[in-house]
Scaffold this motif. Structure first.
Motif, PDB file in Angstrom:
ATOM      1  N   HIS A   1       0.809  -1.217   0.000  1.00 37.51           N
ATOM      2  CA  HIS A   1       0.000   0.000   0.000  1.00 37.51           C
ATOM      3  C   HIS A   1       0.847   1.273   0.000  1.00 37.51           C
ATOM      4  O   HIS A   1       0.290   2.367   0.083  1.00 37.51           O
ATOM      5  CB  HIS A   1      -0.929   0.005   1.213  1.00 37.51           C
ATOM      6  CG  HIS A   1      -1.825  -1.189   1.309  1.00 37.51           C
ATOM      7  ND1 HIS A   1      -2.788  -1.476   0.356  1.00 37.51           N
ATOM      8  CD2 HIS A   1      -1.873  -2.200   2.220  1.00 37.51           C
ATOM      9  CE1 HIS A   1      -3.413  -2.595   0.682  1.00 37.51           C
ATOM     10  NE2 HIS A   1      -2.882  -3.052   1.807  1.00 37.51           N
ATOM     11  N   GLY A   2       2.147   1.166  -0.067  1.00 41.42           N
ATOM     12  CA  GLY A   2       3.018   2.335  -0.016  1.00 41.42           C
ATOM     13  C   GLY A   2       3.831   2.348   1.267  1.00 41.42           C
ATOM     14  O   GLY A   2       4.033   1.315   1.905  1.00 41.42           O
ATOM     15  N   PHE A   3       4.296   3.530   1.642  1.00 42.62           N
ATOM     16  CA  PHE A   3       5.105   3.635   2.851  1.00 42.62           C
ATOM     17  C   PHE A   3       4.273   3.286   4.080  1.00 42.62           C
ATOM     18  O   PHE A   3       3.143   3.732   4.240  1.00 42.62           O
ATOM     19  CB  PHE A   3       5.678   5.045   2.998  1.00 42.62           C
ATOM     20  CG  PHE A   3       6.834   5.325   2.079  1.00 42.62           C
ATOM     21  CD1 PHE A   3       8.049   4.686   2.268  1.00 42.62           C
ATOM     22  CD2 PHE A   3       6.696   6.203   1.024  1.00 42.62           C
ATOM     23  CE1 PHE A   3       9.120   4.931   1.428  1.00 42.62           C
ATOM     24  CE2 PHE A   3       7.760   6.460   0.166  1.00 42.62           C
ATOM     25  CZ  PHE A   3       8.982   5.819   0.372  1.00 42.62           C
ATOM     26  N   MET A   4       4.865   2.477   4.944  1.00 40.94           N
ATOM     27  CA  MET A   4       4.175   1.988   6.131  1.00 40.94           C
ATOM     28  C   MET A   4       4.190   3.047   7.226  1.00 40.94           C
ATOM     29  O   MET A   4       5.218   3.653   7.504  1.00 40.94           O
ATOM     30  CB  MET A   4       4.861   0.710   6.627  1.00 40.94           C
ATOM     31  CG  MET A   4       4.165   0.027   7.788  1.00 40.94           C
ATOM     32  SD  MET A   4       4.981  -1.533   8.208  1.00 40.94           S
ATOM     33  CE  MET A   4       4.599  -2.511   6.745  1.00 40.94           C
ATOM     34  N   GLN A   5       3.055   3.269   7.852  1.00 44.73           N
ATOM     35  CA  GLN A   5       2.968   4.227   8.937  1.00 44.73           C
ATOM     36  C   GLN A   5       3.742   3.721  10.154  1.00 44.73           C
ATOM     37  O   GLN A   5       3.875   2.517  10.377  1.00 44.73           O
ATOM     38  CB  GLN A   5       1.506   4.486   9.305  1.00 44.73           C
ATOM     39  CG  GLN A   5       0.691   5.129   8.194  1.00 44.73           C
ATOM     40  CD  GLN A   5      -0.750   5.382   8.618  1.00 44.73           C
ATOM     41  OE1 GLN A   5      -1.136   5.082   9.738  1.00 44.73           O
ATOM     42  NE2 GLN A   5      -1.538   5.926   7.704  1.00 44.73           N
ATOM     43  N   TYR A   6       4.232   4.672  10.948  1.00 42.81           N
ATOM     44  CA  TYR A   6       5.100   4.323  12.074  1.00 42.81           C
ATOM     45  C   TYR A   6       4.438   3.364  13.067  1.00 42.81           C
ATOM     46  O   TYR A   6       5.069   2.366  13.466  1.00 42.81           O
ATOM     47  CB  TYR A   6       5.551   5.606  12.781  1.00 42.81           C
ATOM     48  CG  TYR A   6       6.461   5.361  13.957  1.00 42.81           C
ATOM     49  CD1 TYR A   6       7.805   5.037  13.760  1.00 42.81           C
ATOM     50  CD2 TYR A   6       5.992   5.448  15.259  1.00 42.81           C
ATOM     51  CE1 TYR A   6       8.645   4.802  14.832  1.00 42.81           C
ATOM     52  CE2 TYR A   6       6.825   5.214  16.337  1.00 42.81           C
ATOM     53  CZ  TYR A   6       8.143   4.898  16.126  1.00 42.81           C
ATOM     54  OH  TYR A   6       8.968   4.668  17.189  1.00 42.81           O
ATOM     55  N   PRO A   7       3.187   3.584  13.515  1.00 45.58           N
ATOM     56  CA  PRO A   7       2.582   2.633  14.473  1.00 45.58           C
ATOM     57  C   PRO A   7       2.479   1.217  13.920  1.00 45.58           C
ATOM     58  O   PRO A   7       2.657   0.238  14.656  1.00 45.58           O
ATOM     59  CB  PRO A   7       1.194   3.240  14.740  1.00 45.58           C
ATOM     60  CG  PRO A   7       1.336   4.685  14.413  1.00 45.58           C
ATOM     61  CD  PRO A   7       2.294   4.729  13.263  1.00 45.58           C
ATOM     62  N   ILE A   8       2.195   1.100  12.614  1.00 42.41           N
ATOM     63  CA  ILE A   8       2.104  -0.234  12.006  1.00 42.41           C
ATOM     64  C   ILE A   8       3.475  -0.891  11.965  1.00 42.41           C
ATOM     65  O   ILE A   8       3.622  -2.095  12.227  1.00 42.41           O
ATOM     66  CB  ILE A   8       1.498  -0.133  10.594  1.00 42.41           C
ATOM     67  CG1 ILE A   8       0.088   0.462  10.668  1.00 42.41           C
ATOM     68  CG2 ILE A   8       1.472  -1.493   9.916  1.00 42.41           C
ATOM     69  CD1 ILE A   8      -0.563   0.672   9.317  1.00 42.41           C
ATOM     70  N   LEU A   9       4.509  -0.106  11.629  1.00 39.52           N
ATOM     71  CA  LEU A   9       5.870  -0.645  11.614  1.00 39.52           C
ATOM     72  C   LEU A   9       6.266  -1.168  12.990  1.00 39.52           C
ATOM     73  O   LEU A   9       6.842  -2.253  13.118  1.00 39.52           O
ATOM     74  CB  LEU A   9       6.845   0.436  11.134  1.00 39.52           C
ATOM     75  CG  LEU A   9       8.295   0.023  10.908  1.00 39.52           C
ATOM     76  CD1 LEU A   9       8.931   0.919   9.856  1.00 39.52           C
ATOM     77  CD2 LEU A   9       9.119   0.096  12.179  1.00 39.52           C
ATOM     78  N   VAL A  10       5.949  -0.402  14.042  1.00 34.89           N
ATOM     79  CA  VAL A  10       6.278  -0.823  15.402  1.00 34.89           C
ATOM     80  C   VAL A  10       5.571  -2.121  15.751  1.00 34.89           C
ATOM     81  O   VAL A  10       6.159  -3.035  16.344  1.00 34.89           O
ATOM     82  CB  VAL A  10       5.904   0.285  16.403  1.00 34.89           C
ATOM     83  CG1 VAL A  10       6.025  -0.223  17.835  1.00 34.89           C
ATOM     84  CG2 VAL A  10       6.791   1.503  16.207  1.00 34.89           C
TER      85      VAL A  10
END
Length: 403
Positions: A318-327
């Motif tokens: 979906h593109g660049f991953m948001q920070y909370p999802i990455l964590v």
């Protein structure tokens, strides 16, 4: 004297025009590809230049005087947002210093990569037979290791420059990037001149496992027997082991760990986190404090930035991953690591155990074979032996002081 302090009529630039950036690019290209073989004389000149520009006290001073100078320097960095300590000149010269030093480090990185490619090319031409490799390989190998030693020497001096600041983090990021690319399997990554991106995203078909891969750490435990060193062809193993080595030396591993532990690495420049460094170089993985530290594995989100910028580190469908999802993804990978670490022994995870444990397993297998005990029975018995029964020197106290 200092780079811009000599009485030679050179003024500090008040802006950075195209000619300045082209000059920095020329410096990197000259060091990376213009020098055929990096010698000890080259290394001495480069390291001496860095020592002078980093304002490190020489060895003639006593230890107490040296420590006082470091303390004053570090307090100045802390109170002045990382600007160089220079009482005579405008502090803005720090930017000039770090740009030139970064260009030199980038040239060293490119030279090490070039030397490694030349070595691999010679080895492939000789079908991996080290006896057929020309005498030039010895000079190229020496050039490669000289570049690594330059990065090590500069990195060790940066370790003394606490607290972290703009200058140190940028230089340390280039050092980590250079050491990573020097020992990474060339088949896993296309080396590029760009240094401001996550290395796993340089190539859409990259074999590098991303920081959000849920089984990256776990597979390093369960499939430790699949290590390239175990499965490589003997002729290839001999050639690479003789000239480069499958693993970076212990001092390289210790330096990188020290830089990450002291938060001296700009991840956007290094192109990797500490966990990436371990996985991509096939180094042993175990639940250690640095893997559980977010700041050592991916950049932190700047909530105070105006206007808010998109968090660009890892991409998914979906593109660049948001920070909370990455964590959340990274926490899951750590959970899987702890789970696999606490599982019983099996032949596939044998290499992930400590050396005393592996020696005990081998002794039990030999004794069982001598008395005709089936191998399946031996595996079942060995699976009841927990890791804690044997000392593991890799495990350490999680206290920051002990680290």
């Amino acid at each position: 004297g200092d780079l811009l302090d000599d009485d030679c009529g050179v003024d500090v630039p008040d802006h950075y025009c195209r000619d300045w950036w082209e000059m920095l690019g020329a410096v990197s290209t000259l060091i990376g590809y213009g020098i055929e073989n990096m010698t000890n004389q080259h290394a001495s000149i480069i390291c001496a230049f860095f020592v002078r520009e980093l304002d490190i006290a020489d060895s003639s001073e006593n230890e107490q005087s040296r420590q006082k100078k470091y303390l004053k320097q570090n307090l100045h960095f802390l109170n002045n947002e990382g600007l160089e300590r220079d009482e005579d000149d405008d502090p803005s010269t720090a930017i000039t210093h770090v740009h030139l030093l970064s260009a030199i480090l980038n040239g060293i990185r490119l030279h090490a990569n070039s030397a490694r490619v030349r070595l691999e090319s010679l080895s492939n031409d000789a079908n991996g037979n080290t006896d057929d490799i020309s005498a030039d390989a010895a000079q190229i190998s020496q050039s490669f290791h000289t570049c690594v030693n330059i990065l090590l020497d500069i990195g060790e001096r940066i370790l003394l420059r606490l607290p972290n600041n703009f200058v140190n983090r940028q230089l340390a990021g280039l050092i980590v990037r250079g050491l990573l690319e020097a020992y990474m399997d060339s088949a896993m990554m296309d080396v590029t001149d760009s240094v401001a991106c996550y290395l796993s995203q340089n190539n859409a078909d990259s074999k590098l496992r991303s920081v959000v891969d849920p089984l990256r750490y776990a597979n390093a435990i369960t499939n430790s027997s699949a290590h390239p060193l175990v499965n490589s062809h003997p002729s290839t193993t001999n050639a690479r082991e003789q000239f480069i080595g499958f693993h970076p030396p212990r001092d390289v591993q210790d330096l990188v760990k020290g830089l990450f532990m002291r938060d001296l690495v700009d991840l956007n420049i290094a192109g990797c986190g500490y966990g990436d460094f371990l996985c991509w170089l096939h180094l042993p993985i175990q639940p250690e404090p640095l893997l559980f530290d977010y700041t050592s594995n991916f950049p932190q989100e700047d909530e105070d930035e105006e206007p808010p910028q998109e968090y660009e580190w890892v991409e998914d469908e979906h593109g660049f991953m948001q920070y909370p999802i990455l964590v959340a993804c990274y926490d899951f990978s750590l959970m899987m690591l702890v789970r696999e670490w606490n599982k019983p022994w099996n032949p596939q995870s044998h290499l992930s155990f400590s050396i005393p444990f592996r020696n005990a397993i081998s002794s039990l297998a030999l004794c069982a074979h001598r008395y005709g005990v089936p191998a399946s029975i031996v595996e079942i018995v060995n699976s009841f032996l927990p890791r804690s029964w044997f000392d593991d020197e890799r495990m350490c106290c999680w206290s920051h002081e002990c680290q």
